[in-house]
Structures are given as structure tokens and as C-alpha cells.
Design an enzyme around this catalytic site. Structure first.
Site, PDB file in Angstrom:
ATOM      1  N   HIS A   1      -6.332 -12.135  -7.165  1.00 60.13           N
ATOM      2  CA  HIS A   1      -4.663 -11.652  -7.273  1.00 60.13           C
ATOM      3  C   HIS A   1      -3.972 -12.865  -6.985  1.00 60.13           C
ATOM      4  O   HIS A   1      -4.107 -13.931  -6.254  1.00 60.13           O
ATOM      5  CB  HIS A   1      -4.314 -10.603  -6.670  1.00 60.13           C
ATOM      6  CG  HIS A   1      -4.986  -9.154  -7.441  1.00 60.13           C
ATOM      7  ND1 HIS A   1      -6.085  -8.785  -7.112  1.00 60.13           N
ATOM      8  CD2 HIS A   1      -4.343  -8.442  -8.382  1.00 60.13           C
ATOM      9  CE1 HIS A   1      -6.425  -7.570  -7.895  1.00 60.13           C
ATOM     10  NE2 HIS A   1      -5.168  -7.332  -8.655  1.00 60.13           N
TER      11      HIS A   1
ATOM     12  N   LYS B   1       0.275 -10.983  -3.310  1.00 64.09           N
ATOM     13  CA  LYS B   1      -0.235  -9.626  -2.997  1.00 64.09           C
ATOM     14  C   LYS B   1      -0.320  -9.441  -1.405  1.00 64.09           C
ATOM     15  O   LYS B   1      -1.048 -10.267  -0.863  1.00 64.09           O
ATOM     16  CB  LYS B   1      -1.536  -9.302  -3.757  1.00 64.09           C
ATOM     17  CG  LYS B   1      -1.869  -8.100  -3.593  1.00 64.09           C
ATOM     18  CD  LYS B   1      -3.139  -7.745  -4.698  1.00 64.09           C
ATOM     19  CE  LYS B   1      -3.559  -6.443  -4.621  1.00 64.09           C
ATOM     20  NZ  LYS B   1      -2.929  -5.429  -4.757  1.00 64.09           N
TER      21      LYS B   1
HETATM   22  P1  NAD Z   1       6.686  -5.882  -4.726  1.00 59.78           P
HETATM   23  O1  NAD Z   1       6.538  -6.309  -3.489  1.00 59.78           O
HETATM   24  O2  NAD Z   1       6.930  -7.063  -6.084  1.00 59.78           O
HETATM   25  O3  NAD Z   1       7.430  -4.838  -4.978  1.00 59.78           O
HETATM   26  C1  NAD Z   1       7.436  -3.631  -4.145  1.00 59.78           C
HETATM   27  C2  NAD Z   1       8.921  -2.876  -4.319  1.00 59.78           C
HETATM   28  O4  NAD Z   1       8.958  -1.893  -3.414  1.00 59.78           O
HETATM   29  C3  NAD Z   1      10.120  -4.050  -3.489  1.00 59.78           C
HETATM   30  O5  NAD Z   1      11.188  -4.035  -4.414  1.00 59.78           O
HETATM   31  C4  NAD Z   1      10.249  -3.220  -2.105  1.00 59.78           C
HETATM   32  O6  NAD Z   1      11.686  -3.504  -1.764  1.00 59.78           O
HETATM   33  C5  NAD Z   1       9.929  -1.730  -2.451  1.00 59.78           C
HETATM   34  N1  NAD Z   1       9.787  -0.875  -1.585  1.00 59.78           N
HETATM   35  C6  NAD Z   1       9.272  -1.176  -0.292  1.00 59.78           C
HETATM   36  N2  NAD Z   1       9.265  -0.100   0.396  1.00 59.78           N
HETATM   37  C7  NAD Z   1       9.856   0.953  -0.253  1.00 59.78           C
HETATM   38  C8  NAD Z   1      10.626   2.304   0.067  1.00 59.78           C
HETATM   39  N3  NAD Z   1      10.250   2.893   1.220  1.00 59.78           N
HETATM   40  N4  NAD Z   1      11.261   2.787  -0.784  1.00 59.78           N
HETATM   41  C9  NAD Z   1      11.752   2.151  -1.907  1.00 59.78           C
HETATM   42  N5  NAD Z   1      11.300   1.061  -2.329  1.00 59.78           N
HETATM   43  C10 NAD Z   1      10.327   0.399  -1.484  1.00 59.78           C
HETATM   44  O7  NAD Z   1       4.951  -5.197  -5.218  1.00 59.78           O
HETATM   45  P2  NAD Z   1       4.427  -5.087  -6.698  1.00 59.78           P
HETATM   46  O8  NAD Z   1       3.445  -6.358  -6.992  1.00 59.78           O
HETATM   47  O9  NAD Z   1       5.344  -4.597  -7.612  1.00 59.78           O
HETATM   48  O10 NAD Z   1       3.341  -4.069  -6.214  1.00 59.78           O
HETATM   49  C11 NAD Z   1       3.784  -2.565  -5.831  1.00 59.78           C
HETATM   50  C12 NAD Z   1       2.373  -1.951  -5.381  1.00 59.78           C
HETATM   51  O11 NAD Z   1       1.815  -1.653  -6.627  1.00 59.78           O
HETATM   52  C13 NAD Z   1       1.524  -2.612  -4.552  1.00 59.78           C
HETATM   53  O12 NAD Z   1       0.792  -1.704  -3.842  1.00 59.78           O
HETATM   54  C14 NAD Z   1       0.564  -3.053  -5.699  1.00 59.78           C
HETATM   55  O13 NAD Z   1      -0.745  -3.336  -5.148  1.00 59.78           O
HETATM   56  C15 NAD Z   1       0.593  -1.900  -6.584  1.00 59.78           C
HETATM   57  N6  NAD Z   1       0.122  -2.161  -8.075  1.00 59.78           N
HETATM   58  C16 NAD Z   1      -0.523  -1.070  -8.509  1.00 59.78           C
HETATM   59  C17 NAD Z   1      -0.798  -1.439 -10.027  1.00 59.78           C
HETATM   60  C18 NAD Z   1      -1.690  -0.147 -10.665  1.00 59.78           C
HETATM   61  O14 NAD Z   1      -1.963  -0.208 -11.756  1.00 59.78           O
HETATM   62  N7  NAD Z   1      -1.729   1.083 -10.009  1.00 59.78           N
HETATM   63  C19 NAD Z   1      -0.647  -2.655 -10.817  1.00 59.78           C
HETATM   64  C20 NAD Z   1      -0.012  -3.602 -10.119  1.00 59.78           C
HETATM   65  C21 NAD Z   1       0.411  -3.393  -8.722  1.00 59.78           C
END
Ligand code: NAD
Length: 245
Positions: free
Chosen positions: A133, A137
């Protein structure tokens, strides 16, 4: 009528992909977008489902709010500890929750193929999972890699906690037949690569999925939100949404 969704974590990488996919999909409409500092509870009244891509420490509290408001919840966030998973499962007794480490159709096909390959190839094949990744991440291994190892453990009657070997360093000794090797590579802007290796003497099978756009996860999560809205309470995953079970 379109499914009204709240995108929670809207300023993040996945949140941004979701916002652009919502705009292009007539089956869904944006009820609200929220991130750190916004009042999620205040916007729940105007939605059918919440889509959460935030941080592992945030999800259980979000699930509590959705359960209290009777709203469907789609969880894309990964990296939860056992306590958070138990709280999410408790909420799923009163609302539909789709909780999936990966929402892409391709990866869910990889889950299915991994189970089949493990069943066919049998105990003589050594099992290793490799994921890569982007450099930003935060959790490792990825939720998808964990799920792949869980599937392998289920088929081979192994224990994820005891039998998964995370990386190798120093004099670790010869590989045992019970090991599932797990390796997390980080770098650049890789959206998500996963390979399951089945290795025997004289031959090797590798199953690989490579994601090149976050839209594949975003579209799957929107599909899950439409599927979950109005459904019976329960803890579902993307295999349920896609009818792969
Ligand atoms: P990122 O860090 O770019 O974004 C996360 C966002 O969540 C940020 O804007 C942050 O400010 C916000 N956030 C954090 N705590 C919060 C809260 N308590 N309330 C509201 N907002 C909050 O991360 P990302 O790359 O977008 O990934 C997010 C999550 O999704 C990770 O856990 C990642 O592993 C997961 N993910 C899952 C899939 C899937 O298909 N299930 C795919 C990609 C990423």
C-alpha cells in the site's frame, strides 16, 4: 427514490473518492459529509445510511450513534481491535451493518478464489500473504490481507492469532507447515496490491489483485449502502452484498 448517504471521513482519500462517486451515481444522494469536528449525530435524521471511512478508534462510537438513530451503517475503516469489533457486532443486533475490509468486486472474487485454491491444493502447500500500500497507510497488515489469512486459516484449521507469522527477522528457523506468512510493503501511491502464495516443492500458485483506483472501493461501498437500507439488522460483509455466499 435514491438512498441518502452520509459520508463520514469526507476529507480523507476514500471520503473524496466517495463524494465524486456519489455525484455520478443516480442511485444515491448526499445527505451530508462529515469529518473530525463535525456533528454526525445532528445529520443522521436526514439519511438512510452512513458510510464510514475514518480511523479504527472512531468506528465503534459511530456505530453506537447509528444504532441509536436506527440507520444502516457501512464500515470501510480497517484495523479495529477485538473490543471495537465486539461493540460493532452488538450494534448490528439493532441495525444492518456491512463491515468489509475491502469493497471491490475483484478482491471479493479473490477471497472466493483463495478459499477454493486452499481447499483444492491441500496441506502440502505453504501459505504466504503479501500486501503493498501507499506510504501514508497507517495500519498493517491491511484489513484485506488479514481477511485473506483468516480464510486460509479457516480452510486449514489454523488459528489466525497463533499461526500467522508477521514478517521474518533473524534466526527464525525453518518454516513450519502451520505458518501463514504475512508481509506488508509500504511505498509511493500504491492503492492496494494483494497476493496469496501457495508454494509446494516443484510448483507454486499465486493469486494477485491490484487496485489502481479508490473508485472501485467507493462504488462498492455505495452499492453496500443501497443494499443495506431497509434490510433486517445483522452483521453483513461484501460477500453478502454480492451474493457470493
Ligand atoms: P485518510 O487518513 O485519508 O482519511 C481518513 C479521514 O477520516 C480523515 O479525513 C480524518 O480526518 C477522518 N477522521 C478520523 N477520525 C474521525 C472521526 N472520529 N470522525 C470523523 N472523521 C474522522 O484515510 P483513507 O485512506 O481514506 O482510509 C480510511 C480508512 O479506510 C482506513 O482504515 C483504510 O484502511 C480504510 N480503507 C478501506 C477500504 C475498503 O474497501 N474497506 C479501502 C480503502 C481504505
Amino acid at each position: 427514490m435514491s438512498t441518502r448517504v452520509v459520508i463520514n471521513g469526507s476529507r480523507g482519500r476514500m471520503g473524496q473518492a466517495l463524494l465524486s462517486c456519489v455525484a455520478a451515481d443516480p442511485a444515491v444522494s448526499l445527505a451530508a459529509s462529515t469529518d473530525v469536528g463535525d456533528d454526525l449525530q445532528a445529520v443522521l435524521g436526514g439519511c438512510d445510511a452512513v458510510i464510514d471511512f475514518t480511523h479504527a478508534t472512531a468506528t465503534a462510537g459511530i456505530a453506537d450513534l447509528c444504532a441509536a438513530a436506527g440507520k444502516a451503517l457501512v464500515i470501510g475503516t480497517t484495523g479495529h481491535d477485538d473490543e471495537a469489533c465486539a461493540r460493532i457486532a452488538a450494534c448490528a443486533k439493532t441495525i444492518p451493518v456491512v463491515f468489509a475490509p475491502n469493497f471491490s468486486v475483484g478482491v471479493n472474487t479473490l477471497f472466493w478464489l483463495t478459499r477454493k485454491a486452499a481447499e483444492i491444493l491441500g496441506p502440502d502447500f505453504d501459505l504466504e500473504v503479501v500486501e503493498m500500500h501507499h506510504r501514508l497507510k497507517k495500519d498493517a497488515p491491511s484489513g484485506t490481507a488479514r481477511r485473506l489469512a483468516e480464510i486460509l486459516a479457516e480452510v486449514r484449521d489454523l488459528d489466525y492469532t497463533k499461526d500467522v507469522m508477521h514478517g521474518r527477522e533473524g534466526m527464525v528457523g525453518e518454516r513450519t507447515p502451520r505458518e501463514i506468512g504475512m508481509h506488508a510493503i509500504r511505498g509511493g501511491d500504491v492503492v492496494g496490491d494483494h497476493t496469496v502464495v501457495f508454494a509446494n516443492i516443484g510448483e507454486r500458485v499465486e493469486l494477485t489483485h491490484k487496485a489502481s483506483s479508490r473508485d472501485t472501493f467507493a462504488k462498492g461501498a455505495l452499492r453496500a449502502a443501497c443494499w443495506a437500507t431497509g434490510r433486517q439488522p445483522g452483521l453483513y460483509d461484501m460477500q453478502d452484498v454480492l451474493g457470493l455466499k
